[in-house]
Scaffold this motif. Structure first.
Motif, short mmCIF file in Angstrom:
data_model
loop_
_atom_site.label_atom_id
_atom_site.label_comp_id
_atom_site.label_asym_id
_atom_site.label_seq_id
_atom_site.Cartn_x
_atom_site.Cartn_y
_atom_site.Cartn_z
N VAL A 84 0.87 -1.17 0.00
CA VAL A 84 0.00 0.00 0.00
C VAL A 84 0.90 1.22 0.00
O VAL A 84 1.31 1.72 1.05
CB VAL A 84 -0.93 0.01 1.23
CG1 VAL A 84 -1.90 1.18 1.13
CG2 VAL A 84 -1.69 -1.30 1.34
N TYR A 85 1.26 1.69 -1.18
CA TYR A 85 2.23 2.77 -1.27
C TYR A 85 1.71 3.91 -2.15
O TYR A 85 0.84 3.74 -2.98
CB TYR A 85 3.57 2.27 -1.80
CG TYR A 85 3.50 1.47 -3.09
CD1 TYR A 85 3.46 2.11 -4.32
CD2 TYR A 85 3.49 0.08 -3.07
CE1 TYR A 85 3.39 1.39 -5.50
CE2 TYR A 85 3.42 -0.65 -4.25
CZ TYR A 85 3.37 0.01 -5.46
OH TYR A 85 3.30 -0.70 -6.63
N ALA A 86 2.26 5.10 -1.87
CA ALA A 86 1.93 6.31 -2.64
C ALA A 86 0.44 6.61 -2.62
O ALA A 86 -0.14 6.99 -3.64
CB ALA A 86 2.45 6.18 -4.07
N VAL A 87 -0.20 6.46 -1.47
CA VAL A 87 -1.62 6.78 -1.35
C VAL A 87 -1.87 7.74 -0.19
O VAL A 87 -2.99 7.86 0.31
CB VAL A 87 -2.49 5.51 -1.18
CG1 VAL A 87 -2.53 4.72 -2.46
CG2 VAL A 87 -1.98 4.64 -0.02
N SER A 88 -0.82 8.42 0.25
CA SER A 88 -0.93 9.47 1.27
C SER A 88 -1.53 8.99 2.58
O SER A 88 -2.36 9.65 3.19
CB SER A 88 -1.77 10.65 0.73
OG SER A 88 -1.14 11.24 -0.39
N ILE A 89 -1.11 7.79 3.02
CA ILE A 89 -1.53 7.32 4.34
C ILE A 89 -0.92 8.24 5.39
O ILE A 89 0.27 8.52 5.36
CB ILE A 89 -1.05 5.88 4.59
CG1 ILE A 89 -1.66 4.94 3.56
CG2 ILE A 89 -1.41 5.43 5.99
CD1 ILE A 89 -1.11 3.53 3.64
#
Length: 330
Positions: A84-89
């Motif tokens: 889960v990357y580059a999704v502004s968590i």
């Protein structure tokens, strides 16, 4: 004989639906369902929007959640990869991840995670890839990372980790890539890292590290397969020891922007596949041995910002060696 073959074929046909039903009917382990739903509740809307249903491995007509990879083990499905990357968590590292005990790959890079890596990370005994680069993680690296004996790739660059680089990283026998670039590490680079027999890439650039290369390579036979050594933009002192030439697999040696001094030993020119040698912005003196200019592989020798004798020339056109995303694929 024909009857035997026919019987075997009929038996396989009869068994096939049963085998397929086992795969289809396998339930996701409750431990993993609970952990992923806890993570879902704590993440931002972009991830939640793509995670439909309660079962992360898929249920009926619902597919597996985006970024979640599962495999069947016996009568159950378990989560083996979480990407889960580059999704502004935004927010702290999701501790529930450490309950996914069958994870082999955890990739949360390029988000806005904050706070420390929890010590429970040491529970993920099957983890091979841990990628947390480009976040806002802080505090020290927990020594429990040294318990991840199967780890091959560790990416912690571009965060705000502090303290010393833990010696426990030397307890990872399969480690091949160690990226600690652009943090706030202090102290000396542990010489124990040289005992990692499979380490190919070591990047500790852009930190606040001190010490000398001589201290780093003091263990006999250290770094036997290391190809890339990034020590740039620190506070290293001393000279380049002649023993560095014993690291015969080196291709990139990046020493830019330190406080190193002395002459450049001619022995470095005998490293067979040395391709990039960056010495710029130190306090080196003397001349560059002729052997460097005859090296068959050396593409770049960058020497600006030193006190070399007049007439010493660089090789190639300097460019900053940065890794693209494609360099992380394997």
């Amino acid at each position: 004989m024909a009857c035997v073959r026919q019987f075997a074929s009929i038996s396989l046909i009869l068994l096939l639906p049963c085998l397929l039903n086992v795969a289809v009917d396998a339930k996701t382990l409750k431990r993993d369902v609970k952990a992923l739903n806890e993570i879902k509740a704590s993440l931002g809307w972009r991830v939640v929007y793509a995670w439909v249903g309660d079962d992360p491995c898929g249920d009926g007509d619902l597919p597996a959640w985006s970024g979640v990879t599962c495999s069947t083990q016996g009568d159950y499905r378990v989560v083996t990869e979480l990407e889960v990357y580059a999704v502004s968590i935004i927010g702290p590292f999701p501790t529930a991840v450490t309950n996914l005990l069958d994870l082999t790959r955890l990739d949360l890079h390029n988000n806005k995670l904050t706070g420390p890596i929890p010590p429970q990370i040491g529970r993920l005994k099957r983890l091979k890839v841990l990628n947390l680069r480009w976040n806002k993680l802080q505090d020290v690296i927990p020594p429990e990372i040294g318990e991840l004996k199967r780890l091959t790739h560790l990416y912690l660059s571009f965060n705000s980790f502090k303290g010393e680089i833990p010696r426990e990283l030397a307890n990872l026998p399969d480690l091949q890539y160690l990226h600690l670039h652009e943090n706030r590490f202090i102290g000396r680079i542990p010489a124990e890292l040289g005992t990692l027999r499979n380490l190919r890439h070591l990047d500790v650039g852009n930190n606040h590290l001190v010490g000398t290369i001589r201290e780093l390579i003091r263990i006999e036979g250290c770094f036997p397969v290391l190809r890339n050594l990034y020590l740039n933009n620190n506070y290293l002192t001393g000279g380049i020891p002649a023993q560095l030439a014993n690291m015969s697999n080196l291709e990139i040696l990046y020493l830019s922007y330190n406080k190193m001094s002395g002459i450049v030993p001619a022995g470095l020119a005998h490293i067979p596949k040395l391709t990039y040698l960056y010495l710029d912005h130190n306090q080196f003196t003397g001349r560059i041995p002729d052997a460097f200019y005859k090296h068959p592989y050396l593409k770049e020798l960058y020497i600006e910002g030193n006190s070399f004798r007049p007439g010493v020339n660089p090789i190639g056109i300097h460019k900053v060696l940065e890794l693209s995303d494609s360099d992380f694929l394997f």
